[in-house]
Design an enzyme around this catalytic site. Structure first.
Site, mmCIF file in Angstrom:
data_model
loop_
_atom_site.group_PDB
_atom_site.id
_atom_site.type_symbol
_atom_site.label_atom_id
_atom_site.label_comp_id
_atom_site.label_asym_id
_atom_site.label_seq_id
_atom_site.Cartn_x
_atom_site.Cartn_y
_atom_site.Cartn_z
ATOM 1 N N ASP A 15 0.814 -1.226 0.000
ATOM 2 C CA ASP A 15 0.000 0.000 0.000
ATOM 3 C C ASP A 15 0.845 1.273 0.000
ATOM 4 O OD1 ASP A 15 -2.300 -1.632 0.241
ATOM 5 O OD2 ASP A 15 -1.978 -1.742 2.406
ATOM 6 N N LYS A 50 2.201 2.333 -5.048
ATOM 7 C CA LYS A 50 2.882 1.871 -6.268
ATOM 8 C C LYS A 50 2.029 2.111 -7.510
ATOM 9 C CE LYS A 50 3.211 -2.280 -4.524
ATOM 10 N NZ LYS A 50 2.801 -2.046 -3.139
ATOM 11 N N GLN A 66 2.198 -5.865 -3.232
ATOM 12 C CA GLN A 66 2.545 -5.948 -1.798
ATOM 13 C C GLN A 66 3.872 -5.209 -1.547
ATOM 14 O OE1 GLN A 66 1.544 -9.335 -3.256
ATOM 15 N NE2 GLN A 66 -0.430 -8.397 -2.976
ATOM 16 N N GLY A 84 -4.233 -4.080 -4.343
ATOM 17 C CA GLY A 84 -5.245 -3.065 -4.656
ATOM 18 C C GLY A 84 -4.512 -1.799 -5.018
ATOM 19 N N HIS A 85 -4.266 -1.616 -6.306
ATOM 20 C CA HIS A 85 -3.490 -0.455 -6.742
ATOM 21 C C HIS A 85 -4.443 0.651 -7.187
ATOM 22 C CE1 HIS A 85 0.092 -3.365 -7.498
ATOM 23 N NE2 HIS A 85 -0.055 -3.060 -6.240
HETATM 24 P P1 IMP Z 1 -2.665 -12.734 1.573
HETATM 25 O O1 IMP Z 1 -1.732 -12.179 0.566
HETATM 26 O O2 IMP Z 1 -4.117 -12.504 1.256
HETATM 27 O O3 IMP Z 1 -2.369 -14.178 1.888
HETATM 28 O O4 IMP Z 1 -2.418 -11.950 2.952
HETATM 29 C C1 IMP Z 1 -1.211 -12.073 3.687
HETATM 30 C C2 IMP Z 1 -0.836 -10.740 4.334
HETATM 31 O O5 IMP Z 1 -0.451 -9.813 3.322
HETATM 32 C C3 IMP Z 1 -1.974 -10.069 5.104
HETATM 33 O O6 IMP Z 1 -1.404 -9.377 6.208
HETATM 34 C C4 IMP Z 1 -2.526 -9.064 4.111
HETATM 35 O O7 IMP Z 1 -3.162 -7.989 4.736
HETATM 36 C C5 IMP Z 1 -1.245 -8.636 3.416
HETATM 37 N N1 IMP Z 1 -1.473 -8.154 2.048
HETATM 38 C C6 IMP Z 1 -1.723 -8.892 0.954
HETATM 39 N N2 IMP Z 1 -1.845 -8.106 -0.123
HETATM 40 C C7 IMP Z 1 -1.646 -6.856 0.296
HETATM 41 C C8 IMP Z 1 -1.597 -5.604 -0.369
HETATM 42 O O8 IMP Z 1 -1.750 -5.486 -1.593
HETATM 43 N N3 IMP Z 1 -1.356 -4.519 0.416
HETATM 44 C C9 IMP Z 1 -1.130 -4.621 1.738
HETATM 45 N N4 IMP Z 1 -1.153 -5.768 2.404
HETATM 46 C C10 IMP Z 1 -1.401 -6.881 1.684
#
Ligand code: IMP
Length: 430
Positions: free
Chosen positions: A12, A15, A219, A39-40
């Site tokens: 977040d 990017k 991420q 979520g971009h």
């Molecule tokens: P997962 O990727 O859904 O398995 O989540 C694993 C961890 O990564 C959790 O803490 C999510 O909140 C975090 N996470 C996954 N995608 C994002 C992102 O795009 N932005 C911020 N945190 C993310």
């Protein structure tokens, strides 16, 4: 020039905006990992777009957007995103290519994600519940279904039947019918087939023709499966190595690495966040920075700028330079804190501890810097920033060891400063 743009914190970082802004300097934008957990958010022409799976360059005409083999794809999520852009008059489907080696997220992956979180109880990760982890689990366990498998429905049927039966045993009350899954996959192929290609070969040929590529990360470094705050991480390599494995390119294909970091720190989900602010100041950052998950709507945890974490991202990714985003969110604060080291069990440590479990018991060591009263919001020339904001940036550069080439001062594309003579400005001058 081929440049990688990736997150230097816990995701977040903004990017999407930076990739969208820089896209005009490239011919191809390629995502190398993650899935629709990302979520971009991109604002263009007064409209807000939240891109999950599609590369953030998709809004631009004439750009080829690539989803690499390192990405996990939920076909329904992909189609929904493309349809949404279509309705906004953006022909995303005409700009897209997908790797035949990318793995698919199937309906049982979402259920397994929820189940696994429920079983972890207090030790839950706080995932996005999109089935990302279970899809990567199947990939590593060598039982995943890849996009290219959809061309061979006979052998696919056997694999899907086997996988669904195994999952039905794991998921209480599940009566999922493998035939329905197959039917859905057939329909997906009918729509996806035209985008599917050998991405590694495409990129190699494109580069030979002189086309430039931006490699887009999702991420962030501290959420990386290997280098992040394990186990509170996502299931892919968000760091620089993911570019090579997630697209099938060699390391020399990457000419520069740009890390994106917010002017403060946020994190969604569980896990250590040393500079977290839980009181009034945390709320202040969350409200003015609109720190609510673009995908799940969850409130993000907010804290001061953690220069130790970003310096770690510089090391792990070999960052050449930074894009510092959301500087304007700090407008009006009388003073700011920057974390320069951690105090772990009485000892001051200047680097990220190797054992992340230790991080939860570490406290930040802060340096206090003056805030600014004249707003940075909307400022488009570096010289026009308040002096204190310039000093804040200079101090961050000093501690992290890399210069900030880009400073973002608002949500609009135009609210961005590309500093003259900076590393990034040099990249794009050529
Ligand atoms: P997962 O990727 O859904 O398995 O989540 C694993 C961890 O990564 C959790 O803490 C999510 O909140 C975090 N996470 C996954 N995608 C994002 C992102 O795009 N932005 C911020 N945190 C993310």
């Amino acid at each position: 020039m081929n440049i990688a743009v990736l997150g230097a914190q816990w995701g977040d970082e903004g990017k999407g905006k930076i990739v969208d802004l820089l896209t005009r300097h490239f011919s191809i934008v390629a995502r190398y990992q993650g899935g629709h957990n990302a979520g971009h958010t991109v604002y263009a022409g007064g409209r807000k777009f939240v891109l999950r799976l599609l590369p953030s360059g998709i809004l631009h005409e004439g750009i080829t957007c690539i989803i690499g083999n390192g990405v996990v794809i939920d076909p329904q999520a992909l189609f929904a995103e493309i349809d949404e852009l279509d309705r906004a008059g953006i022909p995303a489907g005409d700009r897209l290519l997908i790797s035949d080696k990318a793995h698919l997220i199937l309906p049982y992956h979402r259920e397994l994600d929820l189940l696994s979180e429920a079983r972890r109880g207090e030790r839950k990760i706080g995932t996005t519940s999109r089935g990302i982890g279970p899809a990567y689990e199947d990939k590593i366990a060598r039982r995943g279904i890849r996009v290219g498998d959809l061309t061979n429905l006979d052998s696919l049927a056997e694999a899907v039947e086997h996988n669904v039966a195994a999952r039905n045993r794991l998921i209480p009350d599940s009566t999922m019918d493998w035939r329905q899954v197959i039917d859905e996959l057939k329909r997906s192929w009918d729509r996806m087939g035209r985008w599917v290609t050998d991405v590694s070969l495409f990129l190699s040929r494109a580069r030979a023709e002189g086309r430039s590529v931006m490699f887009e990360g999702a991420q962030g470094t501290l959420l990386d499966i290997d280098h992040g705050t394990y186990p509170y991480v996502t299931s892919s390599n968000a760091t620089i190595g993911g570019v090579c494995t997630g697209l099938g390119v060699g390391p020399r294909a990457i000419d520069g690495v740009l890390g994106v970091a917010k002017a403060y720190t946020t994190r969604v989900g569980e896990g250590p966040l040393p500079t977290e602010l839980t009181g009034e100041m945390g709320n202040r950052l969350r409200e003015s920075g609109q720190e609510f998950g673009a995908v799940t709507g969850r409130p993000r945890r907010c804290g001061w700028y953690d220069a130790v974490a970003v310096r770690y991202a510089v090391r792990v990714n070999g960052l050449d330079t930074l894009a510092l985003t959301k500087l304007d969110v700090l407008d009006g604060l009388p003073e700011l804190q920057v974390c320069t080291a951690y105090r772990c069990r009485g000892t001051v440590v200047p680097e990220m501890p190797g054992d992340f479990a230790q991080l939860s018991s570490c406290e930040p060591v802060y340096e206090t810097l003056p805030g600014w009263s004249r707003p940075a919001r909307g400022v488009r020339r570096f010289d026009d920033l308040p002096d204190e904001a310039k000093a804040y940036i200079a101090r961050i550069e000093e501690i992290t060891g890399v210069p900030a080439s880009i400073v973002s001062t608002g949500s609009d594309r135009e609210d961005t400063i590309l500093r003259e003579g900076s590393v990034a400005a040099e990249w794009f001058r050529r």
